[in-house]
Design an enzyme around this catalytic site. Structure first.
Site, PDB file in Angstrom:
ATOM      1  N   ASP A 171      41.935  25.664 -28.685  1.00 37.79           N
ATOM      2  CA  ASP A 171      40.591  25.631 -28.083  1.00 37.79           C
ATOM      3  C   ASP A 171      40.526  26.391 -26.760  1.00 37.79           C
ATOM      4  O   ASP A 171      39.670  26.101 -25.917  1.00 37.79           O
ATOM      5  CB  ASP A 171      40.114  24.185 -27.856  1.00 37.79           C
ATOM      6  CG  ASP A 171      40.193  23.344 -29.113  1.00 37.79           C
ATOM      7  OD1 ASP A 171      39.648  23.795 -30.143  1.00 37.79           O
ATOM      8  OD2 ASP A 171      40.793  22.259 -29.081  1.00 37.79           O
TER       9      ASP A 171
ATOM     10  N   LYS B 186      40.202  31.779 -27.772  1.00 38.47           N
ATOM     11  CA  LYS B 186      40.805  32.970 -28.369  1.00 38.47           C
ATOM     12  C   LYS B 186      39.783  33.821 -29.114  1.00 38.47           C
ATOM     13  O   LYS B 186      39.872  35.043 -29.132  1.00 38.47           O
ATOM     14  CB  LYS B 186      41.933  32.548 -29.326  1.00 38.47           C
ATOM     15  CG  LYS B 186      43.102  31.857 -28.647  1.00 38.47           C
ATOM     16  CD  LYS B 186      44.182  31.469 -29.641  1.00 38.47           C
ATOM     17  CE  LYS B 186      43.746  30.383 -30.596  1.00 38.47           C
ATOM     18  NZ  LYS B 186      43.432  29.103 -29.930  1.00 38.47           N
TER      19      LYS B 186
ATOM     20  N   GLY C 285      39.258  26.838 -35.362  1.00 42.40           N
ATOM     21  CA  GLY C 285      37.847  27.061 -35.081  1.00 42.40           C
ATOM     22  C   GLY C 285      37.683  28.024 -33.925  1.00 42.40           C
ATOM     23  O   GLY C 285      38.121  27.738 -32.820  1.00 42.40           O
ATOM     24  N   HIS C 286      37.111  29.184 -34.179  1.00 45.13           N
ATOM     25  CA  HIS C 286      36.895  30.186 -33.139  1.00 45.13           C
ATOM     26  C   HIS C 286      35.393  30.406 -32.976  1.00 45.13           C
ATOM     27  O   HIS C 286      34.696  30.712 -33.935  1.00 45.13           O
ATOM     28  CB  HIS C 286      37.582  31.508 -33.507  1.00 45.13           C
ATOM     29  CG  HIS C 286      39.073  31.406 -33.519  1.00 45.13           C
ATOM     30  ND1 HIS C 286      39.881  32.346 -34.115  1.00 45.13           N
ATOM     31  CD2 HIS C 286      39.904  30.472 -33.016  1.00 45.13           C
ATOM     32  CE1 HIS C 286      41.155  31.994 -33.958  1.00 45.13           C
ATOM     33  NE2 HIS C 286      41.175  30.863 -33.301  1.00 45.13           N
ATOM     34  N   THR C 287      34.902  30.214 -31.752  1.00 40.81           N
ATOM     35  CA  THR C 287      33.480  30.383 -31.474  1.00 40.81           C
ATOM     36  C   THR C 287      33.258  31.696 -30.736  1.00 40.81           C
ATOM     37  O   THR C 287      33.906  31.966 -29.722  1.00 40.81           O
ATOM     38  CB  THR C 287      32.941  29.225 -30.614  1.00 40.81           C
ATOM     39  OG1 THR C 287      33.163  27.999 -31.313  1.00 40.81           O
ATOM     40  CG2 THR C 287      31.456  29.382 -30.360  1.00 40.81           C
TER      41      THR C 287
ATOM     42  N   GLN D 113      45.047  27.663 -33.304  1.00 38.20           N
ATOM     43  CA  GLN D 113      45.589  26.526 -32.552  1.00 38.20           C
ATOM     44  C   GLN D 113      46.229  26.995 -31.236  1.00 38.20           C
ATOM     45  O   GLN D 113      45.751  27.939 -30.641  1.00 38.20           O
ATOM     46  CB  GLN D 113      46.561  25.710 -33.414  1.00 38.20           C
ATOM     47  CG  GLN D 113      45.909  24.907 -34.520  1.00 38.20           C
ATOM     48  CD  GLN D 113      45.757  25.659 -35.826  1.00 38.20           C
ATOM     49  OE1 GLN D 113      46.620  26.419 -36.227  1.00 38.20           O
ATOM     50  NE2 GLN D 113      44.652  25.472 -36.476  1.00 38.20           N
TER      51      GLN D 113
ATOM     52  N   THR E 268      36.036  20.034 -35.851  1.00 39.74           N
ATOM     53  CA  THR E 268      35.867  18.606 -36.134  1.00 39.74           C
ATOM     54  C   THR E 268      34.714  17.968 -35.388  1.00 39.74           C
ATOM     55  O   THR E 268      34.246  16.896 -35.778  1.00 39.74           O
ATOM     56  CB  THR E 268      37.151  17.842 -35.750  1.00 39.74           C
ATOM     57  OG1 THR E 268      37.350  17.965 -34.332  1.00 39.74           O
ATOM     58  CG2 THR E 268      38.361  18.405 -36.484  1.00 39.74           C
TER      59      THR E 268
ATOM     60  N   ARG F 115      35.096  16.617 -32.586  1.00 38.71           N
ATOM     61  CA  ARG F 115      35.679  15.568 -31.745  1.00 38.71           C
ATOM     62  C   ARG F 115      35.684  15.996 -30.278  1.00 38.71           C
ATOM     63  O   ARG F 115      35.879  17.168 -29.958  1.00 38.71           O
ATOM     64  CB  ARG F 115      37.130  15.276 -32.176  1.00 38.71           C
ATOM     65  CG  ARG F 115      37.241  14.599 -33.518  1.00 38.71           C
ATOM     66  CD  ARG F 115      38.692  14.298 -33.881  1.00 38.71           C
ATOM     67  NE  ARG F 115      39.455  15.504 -34.131  1.00 38.71           N
ATOM     68  CZ  ARG F 115      40.735  15.508 -34.500  1.00 38.71           C
ATOM     69  NH1 ARG F 115      41.386  14.368 -34.637  1.00 38.71           N
ATOM     70  NH2 ARG F 115      41.375  16.636 -34.723  1.00 38.71           N
TER      71      ARG F 115
ATOM     72  N   LEU G 287      36.811  29.895 -16.394  1.00 42.05           N
ATOM     73  CA  LEU G 287      36.918  29.765 -14.945  1.00 42.05           C
ATOM     74  C   LEU G 287      35.619  29.201 -14.372  1.00 42.05           C
ATOM     75  O   LEU G 287      35.637  28.392 -13.430  1.00 42.05           O
ATOM     76  CB  LEU G 287      37.219  31.130 -14.320  1.00 42.05           C
ATOM     77  CG  LEU G 287      37.361  31.147 -12.797  1.00 42.05           C
ATOM     78  CD1 LEU G 287      38.627  30.403 -12.367  1.00 42.05           C
ATOM     79  CD2 LEU G 287      37.388  32.580 -12.273  1.00 42.05           C
TER      80      LEU G 287
END
Length: 474
Positions: free
Chosen positions: A30, A33, A57-59, A259, A340, A342, A371
């Site tokens: 998280d 990346k 999961g990449h946003t 990950q 997820t 979470r 930052l």
């Protein structure tokens, strides 16, 4: 020697070789990346996923529009870039179809640019079901849950290591696939009913077509796999050959990790880890290129720390009480898992942890993300080591048991009140923000190459270019 059969060999010595960059997370995932891979893809012609599954999961945020990716490499958002799913990835074709459909509905060209290694192990309904039932069994028996996403990642990797995996290439041979599937389901059903008492549990709605009375059903699973095979066939490839060919053709390649290093099966907070190797070295094994082709390793790290799920976290703060620094990180940073949903646990930046990541990845440079989330905090803490068993150590130990006993040793630095959101020049950052970053460089021993100041693609400070950094190319 006849080189015509292998274009990668045939072109050696006649073309400019490409430059290749590996992007890895240095914390528990998280770290942001996806944005950096998308941003760096401006200088690349190919992007490669080399491990993990759809638990990643990449946003990406491009022109204010948010896109979440799980299996498709982040380079898909750049027109003309080829995206590769390497052999180190475990593939749920069902989830890949779903993700591709969503991207294509948004106008993104996907299938013409996506290549999937024939050596990828498949994630099938039995893997997700076993994953979910085992977590339920741990809970019922009083054992601590691992915190798996329940998507079948671990069981699929177990089958790979046990040499009983069904792979993408098996989809091309229906009789062979059916025989292997029957054998595998026999083993799974024995474990599920006899040891895990799956017949006593409610079956998740999405798995009901494939499960009856706690037993996996052969015919529905086979029929669905054969339907998916027809869709996948045009994208199946020998990714190793294609990557080596692209490199010798002069194309730049970006290897995208999923990950984070501290979730690595060997080097992470074991057993609270994922089921694959997340470190940079696995970019070679997980895609089929030699290690000499990995020219630059960029480690992505948040300006603070987060973790989803169970496991030790030395610098964890109270992130649920309003008015606390941890709550500030959680709310301003919108710390929810992409896959997820979470909540992520939040804590101070851990430089001793990053030392471990720098060591096992061979980091060339760092990218600091989020930052801007620290804007407005009066004081910041940097963990520079730990007290463990009455002695001071300056690097994260291996394994969850020792890490759980670590007491962080902090240095306090001044925060800043001016906004860093959207800043694109280093000298325009607040003075205390620059001091914070420079202290991180000093403690970790790795230069900062890139700083992200918001989720948007263009809100990025570049200090040196990974694709042009002076390295010796293979």
């Amino acid at each position: 020697m006849n080189t015509t059969a292998n274009p990668a060999i045939a072109t050696q010595g006649t073309a400019r070789h490409g430059r290749n960059v590996v992007v890895v997370g240095t914390q528990w995932g998280d770290e942001g990346k996806g944005k950096l891979v998308d941003w760096l893809t401006e200088s690349a012609q190919g992007v490669v996923r080399f491990h993990g599954g759809h638990n990643a999961g990449h946003t990406l945020v491009i022109n204010g529009i948010k896109t979440a990716l799980h299996l498709v490499p982040s380079g898909i958002m750049r027109a003309g870039v080829t995206c590769y799913i390497g052999n180190g990835v475990v593939v749920s074709v069902a989830k890949l179809m779903e993700e591709v459909a969503g991207l294509e509905a948004a106008g993104v060209v996907v299938r013409e640019r996506l290549r999937v290694s024939e050596a990828c192990p498949l994630i099938l309904p039995q893997h997700a079901y076993l994953d979910i039932v085992r977590e339920a069994f741990r809970e019922r028996s009083g054992s601590e849950k691992i915190g798996t996403t329940g998507r079948g990642i671990g069981p699929a990797y177990e089958d790979k290591v046990a040499r009983r995996a069904l792979r993408v290439q098996d989809l091309l041979h229906p009789e062979r696939f059916a025989a292997k599937l029957k054998d595998q389901l026999g083993l799974y059903n024995h474990i599920l009913v006899e040891y895990l008492h799956s017949n006593e549990l409610e079956t998740p709605e999405t798995l009901k077509p494939f499960v009856q009375d706690g037993l996996l059903q052969f015919e529905p699973i086979l029929a669905e796999a054969m339907r998916q095979a027809e869709w996948l066939k045009p994208m199946i490839a020998d990714v190793s050959v294609e990557l080596n060919t692209a490199h010798h053709r002069g194309e730049n390649l970006l290897f995208e990790g999923a990950q984070g290093t501290l979730l690595d099966i060997d080097h992470g907070t074991y057993p609270f880890v994922t089921s694959s190797n997340c470190v940079a070295g696995n970019a070679a094994a997980g895609s089929g290129v030699g290690p000499s082709l990995l020219h630059y390793v960029l480690g992505i790290t948040k300006a603070y720390c987060t973790r989803v799920g169970s496991g030790p976290f030395p610098t964890e703060l109270d992130w649920e009480t309003p008015g606390t620094p941890g709550y500030h990180m959680s709310t301003v940073g919108a710390e929810k898992g992409v896959t997820t949903g979470r909540s992520r646990r939040c804590g101070w930046f851990d430089a001793a942890l990053l030392k471990r990541s720098a060591q096992v990845n061979g980091l060339t440079g760092l990218c600091i993300t989020k930052l801007d989330v620290l804007d407005g905090l009066d004081k910041l803490e940097i963990c520079v080591g730990y007290e463990l068993d009455g002695r001071r150590i300056d690097i994260l130990p291996l394994g969850a048991d020792d890490i759980a006993e670590c007491k962080p040793i902090y240095e306090t630095v001044e925060g800043w009140s001016d906004s860093t959101v959207g800043v694109t020049e280093y000298d325009k950052l607040p003075a205390n923000a620059r001091k914070y970053l420079e202290r991180i460089e000093q403690v970790c021993g790795v230069p900062i190459a890139v700083i992200s100041t918001s989720p948007d693609r263009d809100h990025t400070i570049l200090r040196h270019k990974p694709f042009e950094y002076p390295v010796t190319c293979a």
